[in-house]
Design a protein around this motif. Structure first.
Motif, PDB file in Angstrom:
ATOM      1  N   LEU A 264       0.823  -1.212   0.000  1.00 21.16           N
ATOM      2  CA  LEU A 264       0.000   0.000   0.000  1.00 21.16           C
ATOM      3  C   LEU A 264       0.857   1.262   0.000  1.00 21.16           C
ATOM      4  N   PHE A 265       1.902   1.278   0.821  1.00 22.50           N
ATOM      5  CA  PHE A 265       2.773   2.461   0.838  1.00 22.50           C
ATOM      6  C   PHE A 265       3.480   2.644  -0.501  1.00 22.50           C
ATOM      7  N   ASP A 266       3.881   1.538  -1.132  1.00 20.99           N
ATOM      8  CA  ASP A 266       4.515   1.637  -2.453  1.00 20.99           C
ATOM      9  C   ASP A 266       3.550   2.202  -3.487  1.00 20.99           C
ATOM     10  N   GLN A 267       2.289   1.769  -3.451  1.00 17.42           N
ATOM     11  CA  GLN A 267       1.292   2.205  -4.434  1.00 17.42           C
ATOM     12  C   GLN A 267       0.860   3.648  -4.224  1.00 17.42           C
ATOM     13  N   GLU A 268       0.825   4.100  -2.991  1.00 15.52           N
ATOM     14  CA  GLU A 268       0.286   5.427  -2.689  1.00 15.52           C
ATOM     15  C   GLU A 268       1.072   6.549  -3.340  1.00 15.52           C
ATOM     16  N   GLY A 269       2.370   6.398  -3.468  1.00 14.42           N
ATOM     17  CA  GLY A 269       3.180   7.461  -4.052  1.00 14.42           C
ATOM     18  C   GLY A 269       2.938   7.674  -5.534  1.00 14.42           C
ATOM     19  N   SER A 270       2.354   6.676  -6.193  1.00 12.98           N
ATOM     20  CA  SER A 270       2.195   6.767  -7.644  1.00 12.98           C
ATOM     21  C   SER A 270       0.783   7.125  -8.089  1.00 12.98           C
TER      22      SER A 270
ATOM     23  N   THR B 218      -8.422   6.673   0.262  1.00 13.30           N
ATOM     24  CA  THR B 218      -9.520   5.786  -0.115  1.00 13.30           C
ATOM     25  C   THR B 218      -9.012   4.372  -0.359  1.00 13.30           C
ATOM     26  N   SER B 219      -7.883   4.247  -1.041  1.00  3.10           N
ATOM     27  CA  SER B 219      -7.384   2.907  -1.363  1.00  3.10           C
ATOM     28  C   SER B 219      -6.894   2.167  -0.119  1.00  3.10           C
ATOM     29  N   ILE B 220      -6.303   2.879   0.832  1.00  2.18           N
ATOM     30  CA  ILE B 220      -5.846   2.219   2.059  1.00  2.18           C
ATOM     31  C   ILE B 220      -7.037   1.767   2.892  1.00  2.18           C
ATOM     32  N   LEU B 221      -8.024   2.634   3.052  1.00  2.00           N
ATOM     33  CA  LEU B 221      -9.207   2.248   3.816  1.00  2.00           C
ATOM     34  C   LEU B 221      -9.945   1.107   3.120  1.00  2.00           C
TER      35      LEU B 221
ATOM     36  N   LEU C 240      -9.684  12.135   3.986  1.00  2.00           N
ATOM     37  CA  LEU C 240      -9.193  11.040   4.821  1.00  2.00           C
ATOM     38  C   LEU C 240      -7.752  11.251   5.277  1.00  2.00           C
ATOM     39  N   ASP C 241      -7.037  12.140   4.614  1.00  2.00           N
ATOM     40  CA  ASP C 241      -5.624  12.376   4.927  1.00  2.00           C
ATOM     41  C   ASP C 241      -5.420  12.836   6.368  1.00  2.00           C
ATOM     42  N   VAL C 242      -6.375  13.548   6.935  1.00  2.00           N
ATOM     43  CA  VAL C 242      -6.236  13.991   8.329  1.00  2.00           C
ATOM     44  C   VAL C 242      -6.200  12.796   9.282  1.00  2.00           C
ATOM     45  N   HIS C 243      -6.617  11.636   8.790  1.00  2.00           N
ATOM     46  CA  HIS C 243      -6.581  10.402   9.581  1.00  2.00           C
ATOM     47  C   HIS C 243      -5.446   9.491   9.123  1.00  2.00           C
ATOM     48  N   ASP C 244      -4.513  10.022   8.315  1.00  2.00           N
ATOM     49  CA  ASP C 244      -3.410   9.246   7.735  1.00  2.00           C
ATOM     50  C   ASP C 244      -3.922   8.100   6.870  1.00  2.00           C
ATOM     51  N   LEU C 245      -5.016   8.344   6.156  1.00  2.00           N
ATOM     52  CA  LEU C 245      -5.623   7.349   5.281  1.00  2.00           C
ATOM     53  C   LEU C 245      -5.859   7.921   3.894  1.00  2.00           C
TER      54      LEU C 245
END
Length: 135
Positions: free
Chosen positions: A28-34, A51-54, A44-49
């Motif tokens: 998930l961390f690898d995918q999020e940067g791209s 859509t794809s991670i949740l 959701l970012d205020v919760h460190d999330l």
């Protein structure tokens, strides 16, 4: 064994939130940067999330999660986020550490940028001012 939790949200709806494996977290961390951030991701970012991670934490695809969250108020999806944080504390610890490192690196970059910027440099050592003389 993977932990799961059934969570009621919105108007009598229910979803299952699950604990992520170490490999899932890494992927998930690898995918999020791209991927580009959406408006829902920013909410959701205020919760460190995102859509794809949740979605991964709920065993859904990103589109299903976007539709579900998009139709809810923040108080409506809060129980899902609470369960996600409860079941995945290591994920959130890593997310905080990465965010702190990124901020630290950005600050170092700014400091280095200022120190190498010729406009911010002080007068060189050969520029000296001479005190005035009294007659």
């Amino acid at each position: 064994m993977r932990k799961t939790k059934s969570v009621a949200y919105g108007d009598e709806k229910e979803t299952v939130v699950r604990e992520l494996t170490a490999n899932e977290i890494d992927r998930l961390f690898d995918q999020e940067g791209s991927r580009p951030m959406t408006t829902l991701d920013n909410l959701l970012d205020v919760h460190d999330l995102t859509t794809s991670i949740l979605a991964a934490m709920c065993g859904m695809d990103e589109q299903q999660m976007a539709e579900m969250i998009g139709g809810l108020t923040p108080s409506g999806y809060a129980p899902i986020i609470t369960a996600a944080k409860e079941l995945n504390p290591d994920f959130f610890a890593v997310a905080r550490n990465l965010k702190n490192r990124a901020e630290m690196m950005a600050n170092i970059g700014k400091m280095l940028g200022m120190s190498s910027d010729p406009r911010s440099a002080s007068s060189s050592s050969t520029d000296t001012s001479t005190p005035g003389t009294m007659a």
